[in-house]
Design a protein around this motif. Structure first.
Motif, short mmCIF file in Angstrom:
data_model
loop_
_atom_site.label_atom_id
_atom_site.label_comp_id
_atom_site.label_asym_id
_atom_site.label_seq_id
_atom_site.Cartn_x
_atom_site.Cartn_y
_atom_site.Cartn_z
N PRO A 251 -7.36 5.80 5.41
CA PRO A 251 -7.85 6.03 6.53
C PRO A 251 -7.23 6.56 7.79
CG PRO A 251 -8.76 3.82 5.95
CD PRO A 251 -7.60 4.41 5.09
N ILE A 252 -7.35 7.35 8.58
CA ILE A 252 -6.55 8.06 9.62
C ILE A 252 -5.84 6.81 10.81
CG2 ILE A 252 -8.17 8.39 11.34
CD1 ILE A 252 -5.40 10.71 10.49
N PHE A 253 -6.43 5.87 10.74
CA PHE A 253 -6.10 4.51 11.60
C PHE A 253 -4.90 3.91 11.11
CE2 PHE A 253 -9.26 2.34 9.31
CZ PHE A 253 -8.76 1.14 9.31
N LEU A 254 -4.84 4.14 9.59
CA LEU A 254 -3.61 3.24 8.96
C LEU A 254 -2.65 4.14 8.63
CD1 LEU A 254 -5.55 1.28 5.89
CD2 LEU A 254 -4.61 0.46 8.38
N THR A 255 -2.62 5.40 9.15
CA THR A 255 -1.44 6.18 8.81
C THR A 255 -0.10 5.84 9.64
OG1 THR A 255 -2.25 7.95 10.44
CG2 THR A 255 -2.80 8.09 8.17
N LYS A 256 -0.53 5.25 10.70
CA LYS A 256 0.67 4.78 11.54
C LYS A 256 0.58 3.36 11.84
CE LYS A 256 1.08 9.52 13.69
NZ LYS A 256 1.21 10.08 15.36
N ALA A 257 -0.13 2.69 11.00
CA ALA A 257 -0.03 1.10 11.24
C ALA A 257 1.52 0.47 10.99
CB ALA A 257 -0.92 0.82 10.00
N VAL A 258 1.46 -0.59 11.61
CA VAL A 258 2.61 -1.19 11.66
C VAL A 258 2.42 -2.45 10.70
CG1 VAL A 258 4.29 -2.73 12.94
CG2 VAL A 258 3.32 -0.82 14.03
N TRP A 259 3.21 -2.56 9.58
CA TRP A 259 2.99 -3.71 8.51
C TRP A 259 4.01 -4.62 8.60
CZ3 TRP A 259 -1.12 -3.21 5.52
CH2 TRP A 259 -1.88 -2.16 5.39
N SER B 219 7.48 -14.26 2.41
CA SER B 219 8.34 -12.95 1.58
C SER B 219 9.67 -13.14 1.51
CB SER B 219 8.16 -11.57 2.55
OG SER B 219 6.92 -11.10 2.34
N GLY B 220 10.33 -13.84 2.45
CA GLY B 220 11.77 -13.86 2.08
C GLY B 220 12.70 -12.80 2.38
N ARG B 221 13.66 -12.77 1.75
CA ARG B 221 14.67 -11.57 1.97
C ARG B 221 14.15 -10.64 0.96
NH1 ARG B 221 20.61 -14.17 2.75
NH2 ARG B 221 19.85 -15.35 4.72
N GLN B 222 13.50 -11.05 -0.28
CA GLN B 222 13.09 -9.98 -1.27
C GLN B 222 11.93 -8.98 -0.84
OE1 GLN B 222 12.75 -12.45 -4.64
NE2 GLN B 222 14.97 -12.85 -4.91
N GLY B 223 11.18 -9.62 0.06
CA GLY B 223 10.14 -8.67 0.48
C GLY B 223 9.08 -8.42 -0.53
N ALA C 117 0.70 -7.35 6.10
CA ALA C 117 -0.64 -7.17 6.99
C ALA C 117 -0.52 -6.10 7.96
CB ALA C 117 -1.13 -8.45 7.66
N ALA C 118 -1.08 -5.05 8.17
CA ALA C 118 -1.09 -4.26 9.31
C ALA C 118 -1.77 -4.90 10.47
CB ALA C 118 -2.06 -3.16 8.97
N VAL C 119 -0.84 -5.18 11.59
CA VAL C 119 -1.20 -5.60 12.78
C VAL C 119 -1.64 -4.80 14.02
CG1 VAL C 119 0.07 -7.71 12.24
CG2 VAL C 119 1.27 -5.79 13.57
N ASP D 125 0.36 -5.01 -1.03
CA ASP D 125 1.37 -5.42 -1.76
C ASP D 125 2.63 -5.05 -1.40
OD1 ASP D 125 3.21 -5.94 -3.59
OD2 ASP D 125 1.99 -6.03 -5.31
N SER D 126 3.88 -5.61 -1.07
CA SER D 126 4.76 -4.94 -0.33
C SER D 126 5.55 -4.10 -1.42
CB SER D 126 5.88 -6.17 0.13
OG SER D 126 6.10 -7.07 -0.79
N ARG D 127 5.61 -4.57 -2.90
CA ARG D 127 6.10 -3.75 -3.77
C ARG D 127 5.24 -2.28 -4.23
NH1 ARG D 127 8.56 -7.75 -8.33
NH2 ARG D 127 10.14 -8.83 -6.73
N ARG D 128 3.97 -2.10 -3.81
CA ARG D 128 3.30 -1.00 -3.85
C ARG D 128 2.66 -0.65 -2.62
NH1 ARG D 128 -0.76 -1.51 -8.16
NH2 ARG D 128 -0.51 0.55 -8.27
N PRO D 129 3.47 -0.17 -1.70
CA PRO D 129 2.62 0.04 -0.46
C PRO D 129 1.73 1.30 -0.47
CG PRO D 129 5.09 0.69 -0.42
CD PRO D 129 4.67 0.00 -1.60
N ALA D 130 1.75 2.05 -1.36
CA ALA D 130 0.84 3.19 -1.52
C ALA D 130 -0.43 2.72 -2.43
CB ALA D 130 1.21 4.53 -1.99
#
Length: 58
Positions: free
Chosen positions: A8-16, A22-26, A31-33, A43-48
């Protein structure tokens, strides 16, 4: 069709923001805030990849 085509267009510039576990490994959740009425989680390993969207009421 790629997952980006369904973003959705509102997520294209979301701040995750990374989850506190997560620790250092991410390798946890992000979460988009700051989105009114929605809390998308991915999932931080599969952002798309797939995403879960929650309403603030949930």
């Amino acid at each position: 069709m790629s997952p980006e085509d369904h973003t959705p267009i509102f997520l294209t510039k979301a701040v995750w923001r990374a989850s506190s576990c997560s620790g250092r490994q991410g390798n946890c959740l992000r979460a988009a805030v700051g989105l009114p009425g929605a809390l998308p989680i991915r999932d931080s390993r599969r952002p798309a990849g797939l995403r879960l969207d929650f309403s603030h009421q949930a």
